[in-house]
Motif scaffolding. Structure first.
Motif: not given
Length: 547
Positions: A132, A144, A223
């Protein structure tokens, strides 16, 4: 019961000879390290995720529990380390001697194995956190970043609920008190700004939540790509990595971000807007408990956090392995009952004590800093780090001080400490699983070639397994907290093991002081209370819902 002289010898033997422990300051400091490795494992999941999340949910009221969680476990850690140095046994070897067996393994070892399964899920969440942070800092496709721009269903429900209450039930809003009212106002303001920034997507999401429709998180790839990169690097390091390499990498990573977070905490405290008053800090030390709020269970979160902050249950078990690889037990030498052996044992026990307490200072400072940052910023904004937005929400805690640089500073630091946890935890697991294979007879004890082959093989398998779990869309924060609950439940069992070692297997001439015994008993009682409380908060509700 076997005497110390009859217990199995160490079978993990670095190439150092038997010798006395150093007494001068600098030579002693050069022999430290196992505690720093453990600190590297702790800071990522326990401090950055769980502790900050606890601060975001509970506010300042649980500062006492955070401090207690860091200090109380040290005495069990010392007792496990003492047993290893005196008897040359690994943690699982030692725990397997505690009375009570089922299918050739001790009941504590069986529960440890169950905890380790949850630990794999936890590491799936940790490598997800790495992915992330890297996906925000260095997007590949941008999917993302686009996904986390939309608030979660939980955030939107919170916003709509309080907007409706302010209009239709003003008395409920007034009953919150000035501090909570300000928290709601600030949280709504920031959420509205976020919705305005994404335009139609925000309007569509709000309408979907208002209509009661689900708003699931999309499946993203950026991610996952970065988590894959972190996994491959870990496999390469663990396949050939030995103690020194792991110690050096984790020390650099942990120190780097810990100083940044402590600096952020001190800077926040120096401002009029973000500082906490002494009365608020005193409240946090007054053994109070936070209320359960809508969508949050701060006490349950705190109990899970207690299991992994400071020295978690998994780290308590792995610490003796790093003591063995550092050479503490080997340099003490085989127990021959001579005066020279007792002198060496006392010397290396002293080095181990210094190692434990210095690492405790490091992770306690880090833990308090992360908690205070969560309280000061995230709690006041009504933010809760969760799911695929966990890392981006945590980054908000650094914005007031570092401004435009906050995101980059946090993301670099987050990658550092989360990856440190992922690397060290997997390295520890390769050792403990290898030792389990020896307990069940799959690897002959004393066969160094098969010992290291097992460690190298597991160093390839375990990180890939963690990545696979993350790619199944596990929520990083929930994975970490679930493992924390299991570790909290294991703590009282480790306390029982430590008491068994202290009162049934400690050499009379090497027994600790009365003050240490009192602290050890207090630690074990604390473990028992925490484990029982964890069962009440997290396990019993599962049975009540099932029936």
């Amino acid at each position: 019961m076997k005497s110390a002289a009859e217990l199995p010898p160490v079978d993990i033997r670095p190439e150092q000879e038997v010798r006395d422990a150093p007494t001068a300051v600098w030579p002693t400091l050069k022999q430290l390290g196992p505690g720093l490795i453990i600190a590297g494992s702790i800071v990522g999941s326990g401090e950055l995720i769980a502790t900050t999340k606890t601060g975001a949910q509970a506010g300042i009221s649980l500062l006492w529990l955070i401090l207690l969680g860091c200090v109380i476990k040290v005495f069990v850690q010392i007792e496990l380390g003492r047993h290893t140095i005196i008897h040359g046994q690994t943690a699982l070897q030692a725990l397997n001697q505690v009375p009570g067996r089922f299918l050739s393994l001790n009941w504590i070892v069986w529960f440890w194995l169950a905890m380790m399964v949850s630990g794999i899920v936890q590491l799936g969440g940790i490598v997800g956190g790495v992915g992330q942070a890297a996906a925000i800092a260095m997007p590949i496709t941008g999917d993302y970043r686009d996904a986390i721009a939309v608030p979660s269903s939980k955030e939107l429900k919170w916003l709509l609920t309080w907007e409706e209450r302010r209009q239709n039930e003003p008395e409920r809003f007034e009953a919150l008190g000035p501090a909570q009212q300000q928290r709601v106002i600030e949280g709504r303001k920031r959420l509205r700004q976020k919705l305005d920034a994404i335009g139609d997507r925000g309007t569509t999401a709000v309408q979907a939540v208002r209509d009661g429709k689900p708003l699931p998180d999309p499946y993203t790839w950026d991610d996952k790509y970065w988590a894959l990169a972190a996994t491959l690097i870990t496999v390469a390091l663990l396949y050939r990595g030995r103690y020194g390499l792991i110690q050096n990498i984790t020390t650099v990573l942990v120190v780097m971000f810990t100083f940044v977070t402590i600096g952020n905490c001190l800077a926040l405290q120096s401002t009029a807007e973000w500082s906490l008053s002494w009365s608020e800090i005193s409240q946090g030390l007054s053994f109070g408990l936070p209320p359960t709020t809508e969508g949050m269970r701060p006490l349950a979160t705190a109990l899970a956090t207690f299991g992994i902050i400071g020295v978690g249950a998994a780290e308590l078990v792995s610490y003796p392995y790093w003591c063995l690889e550092k050479g503490y037990a080997l340099r003490t030498g085989p127990h021959d009952g001579s005066e020279a052996w007792y002198r060496r044992a006392k010397g290396w026990l002293r080095v181990m004590h210094i190692d434990v307490f210095l690492s405790m200072i490091v992770y306690t400072l880090a833990t308090v800093a992360f908690y205070m940052v969560g309280v000061t910023v995230l709690y006041r904004y009504g933010l809760d780090p969760e799911g695929m937005r966990m890392t981006s929400t945590l980054a908000e805690a650094y914005v007031p001080i570092f401004g435009d640089y906050a995101r980059w500073l946090f993301l670099i630091g987050a990658i550092a400490v989360l990856y440190s946890t992922f690397l060290v935890a997997n390295a520890s697991h390769t050792r403990t699983y290898t030792d389990l294979f020896k307990l069940v007879g799959w690897i002959p004890r004393g066969d160094r070639e098969k010992h290291w082959r097992s460690i190298s093989t597991l160093g390839c398998i375990l990180p890939v397994l963690c990545l696979t779990i993350f790619c199944m869309n596990v929520k990083p924060d929930l994975a970490v907290l679930a493992a924390g609950i299991m570790q909290a439940l294991l703590l009282p069992m480790l306390g029982i093991g430590a008491l068994f070692f202290r009162y049934w297997q400690t050499e009379e001439r090497l027994k600790p002081s009365l003050l240490f015994d009192i602290c050890l008993l207090a630690s074990c009682i604390g473990f028992l209370i925490t484990g029982g409380w964890g069962v009440y908060e997290n396990v019993l509700p599962l049975f009540s819902n099932a029936f």
